[in-house]
Structures are given as C-alpha cells and as structure tokens.
Write a protein that holds these residues in place. Structure first.
Motif, short mmCIF file in Angstrom:
data_model
loop_
_atom_site.label_atom_id
_atom_site.label_comp_id
_atom_site.label_asym_id
_atom_site.label_seq_id
_atom_site.Cartn_x
_atom_site.Cartn_y
_atom_site.Cartn_z
N GLU A 213 0.74 -1.14 -0.01
CA GLU A 213 -0.01 0.04 0.10
C GLU A 213 0.95 1.12 -0.04
OE1 GLU A 213 -3.46 2.26 2.56
OE2 GLU A 213 -2.87 0.07 3.17
N ASN A 216 2.40 1.61 -3.46
CA ASN A 216 1.42 2.08 -4.56
C ASN A 216 1.19 3.61 -4.21
OD1 ASN A 216 1.40 -0.30 -5.84
ND2 ASN A 216 -0.34 -0.96 -4.36
N LEU A 217 0.90 4.16 -2.91
CA LEU A 217 0.41 5.44 -2.59
C LEU A 217 1.70 6.22 -3.09
CD1 LEU A 217 -1.36 4.90 0.56
CD2 LEU A 217 -2.40 5.50 -1.56
N TYR A 219 4.18 6.07 -5.30
CA TYR A 219 4.13 6.04 -6.63
C TYR A 219 3.06 7.00 -7.39
CZ TYR A 219 3.94 4.51 -11.74
OH TYR A 219 4.00 4.46 -13.10
N GLN A 220 1.73 6.78 -6.79
CA GLN A 220 0.59 7.47 -7.21
C GLN A 220 0.33 9.13 -6.80
OE1 GLN A 220 -3.16 5.42 -7.00
NE2 GLN A 220 -4.28 6.77 -8.14
N TYR A 221 0.81 9.06 -5.65
CA TYR A 221 0.76 10.54 -5.14
C TYR A 221 1.73 11.11 -4.48
CZ TYR A 221 -4.18 8.71 -5.09
OH TYR A 221 -5.36 8.35 -5.19
N ASP A 225 2.69 12.92 0.29
CA ASP A 225 1.17 12.95 0.53
C ASP A 225 0.61 12.28 1.62
OD1 ASP A 225 -1.38 13.36 -1.49
OD2 ASP A 225 -1.73 11.61 -0.34
N ARG A 227 -1.70 10.91 2.46
CA ARG A 227 -2.20 9.42 2.31
C ARG A 227 -1.05 8.22 2.31
NH1 ARG A 227 -5.81 10.82 -2.66
NH2 ARG A 227 -4.04 12.36 -2.82
N THR A 228 -0.03 8.78 1.90
CA THR A 228 1.14 8.08 1.86
C THR A 228 1.83 7.97 3.26
OG1 THR A 228 1.79 8.41 -0.41
CG2 THR A 228 3.52 7.50 0.90
#
Length: 247
Positions: A213, A216-217, A219-221, A225, A227-228
């Motif tokens: 998780e 993925n976070l 890489y995406q945000y 971030d 959320r990360t």
C-alpha cells in the motif's frame, strides 16, 4: 476413404494422443510448505512460464522455482520437521529429494531426512549427513558450504571432495574445484540465522499488505502526500508489533 480424410483423421488421432499424455502428467506435491516470513517471493510453477509474485504461504510441487525479492525471506517446512531458510535475492528449485540453489543464501536444519537428500549448486553437491549448515552461492557462481553442526559430504563438480564437520567450510568457484576445508566462526554464523528472526508472527500478513500500500500510494501521489504518510505510520506500527513478538 480419400487421402484428405485419412490425413485429417491421423491429425486428430495425433492431437488426442498428445492431449492424453499431458492429462496423464500430474504435478508431484512435496511434503513441504512455503512460509513467507517477510516481503514477497516470485513463484514459477513447474511446467509453466508464468511467474507469480506471492506474499502468502502455499503448497509446493517438484520443479517449482522460488526467488525471494529484496528485503524478503522465506522458509520451507517439511513434514518430518526439516527446515530450510531462504534469504533475500535467492533463487532455488525444489525437488522431492534435493534442492538446487542457483544464487543467494540458504540454511538447513535436518531431522529425520536421510543422507540421500542433496543440495546442488552450479559448482558443488552437498550430501546430508549433518543437521545445521549454510549453502551460499555468489552471483559469479562461487559456492560455499559452512557446517555448524554435524557433517556434510561435499563434492566439487570439477574436482575435490571433503567431509565437512562442525566449524569447517569449503568453497568451489565456477569451474567446480573444491577448496581445502578451513575453519570459520560457527557462533557468528548461528547468530546470523537466529531462530527469533524466522518466526512468521501474526502481523506478517499485515506488514506485507501495508508495504504494498505504501509503495502504491508513493508511486501514485508522492512520498509526502498525507495518504502515503499515514500508510507509512501504519506500517511502522505493524513492524514494531511484529518485532516485539520475536523477543
């Protein structure tokens, strides 16, 4: 019956024969279970070209290829109590009465399994007569057997053989010539493979899930971030709990 019909029937018969032979070929289940202690393992099932990245324990079949990824480790638990440990970046092939180590570090603790069981590497073969030992293979094909307890009959694929007893190790370079046995620090080696570091605790599955998780976070945000960052905090908490269970 014309020539075209005859050729067609022969082709169908050939296809049926080949299909039947494949149907008769069955996977040979091993009396060993793969336990993932940390991280992930690449599993290439025998007879398949497809490789899966797994993070949960599973049954194994003769000819399966296992490769531990970075910061990952796994173990094989046999029904008779024999145990094999696999460190990160290690590639092995499992067979009913042998293990092939292509690269990386592995550790063995034998109980009832007989001397016919062998460990094979690109440059040597180790016959089991002892209980606890390490087999390590470098990226250049140099293989080393280090015995902590018992004895291991070791033979180079090129030349040379030795019965290694506790506290002795020997190596074979890519050409397969076994070196003279020398002493090593057995206590240090035991500490390197300490039992406390190879227990799959109740938080291992959570750690694997949270690690993915976080990746993925990020890489995406991005790393910063919220959320990360929150996912990283959850991962740290799970790792702390898992570490506490090993003490």
């Amino acid at each position: 019956m014309n020539r075209t019909t005859l050729c067609f029937l022969l082709a169908v018969l050939c296809l049926f024969t080949v299909s039947a032979s494949y149907a008769e070929e069955e996977l040979i289940a091993l009396d060993a279970k793969l336990n993932i202690i940390a991280g992930q393992v690449k599993l290439t099932r025998v007879g398949s070209t497809k490789t899966d990245v797994i993070s949960e324990s599973c049954e194994l079949y003769a000819g399966d290829l296992l490769e531990t990824l970075k910061d990952s480790k796994a173990s094989l638990a046999y029904e008779d109590g024999t145990n094999m440990r696999i460190k990160e970046n290690t590639l092995v092939e499992v067979q009913p009465m042998s293990i092939r180590v292509f690269k990386g570090k592995t550790w063995y603790k034998f109980t009832k399994r007989g001397s016919e069981f062998r460990i094979e590497t690109p440059s040597l073969v180790a016959g089991i007569r002892g209980t606890q030992f390490e087999v390590a293979v470098t990226s250049r094909g140099k293989s080393t057997v280090s015995v902590v307890e018992g004895a291991v009959a070791t033979r180079g694929n090129g030349a040379g053989s030795a019965l290694l007893t506790a506290g002795l190790c020997a190596s074979a370079a890519a050409e397969g010539n076994l070196s003279k046995a020398v002493e090593f620090d057995a206590e240090k080696k035991m500490a390197e493979w300490a039992d406390s570091e190879w227990v799959a605790g109740e938080y291992v599955e959570d750690i694997n899930t949270l690690s993915l998780e976080v990746a993925n976070l990020a890489y995406q945000y991005g790393e910063d971030d919220p959320r990360t960052v929150e996912a990283k905090e959850k991962l740290k908490a799970a790792q702390k709990k898992a570490k506490a269970t090993r003490k």
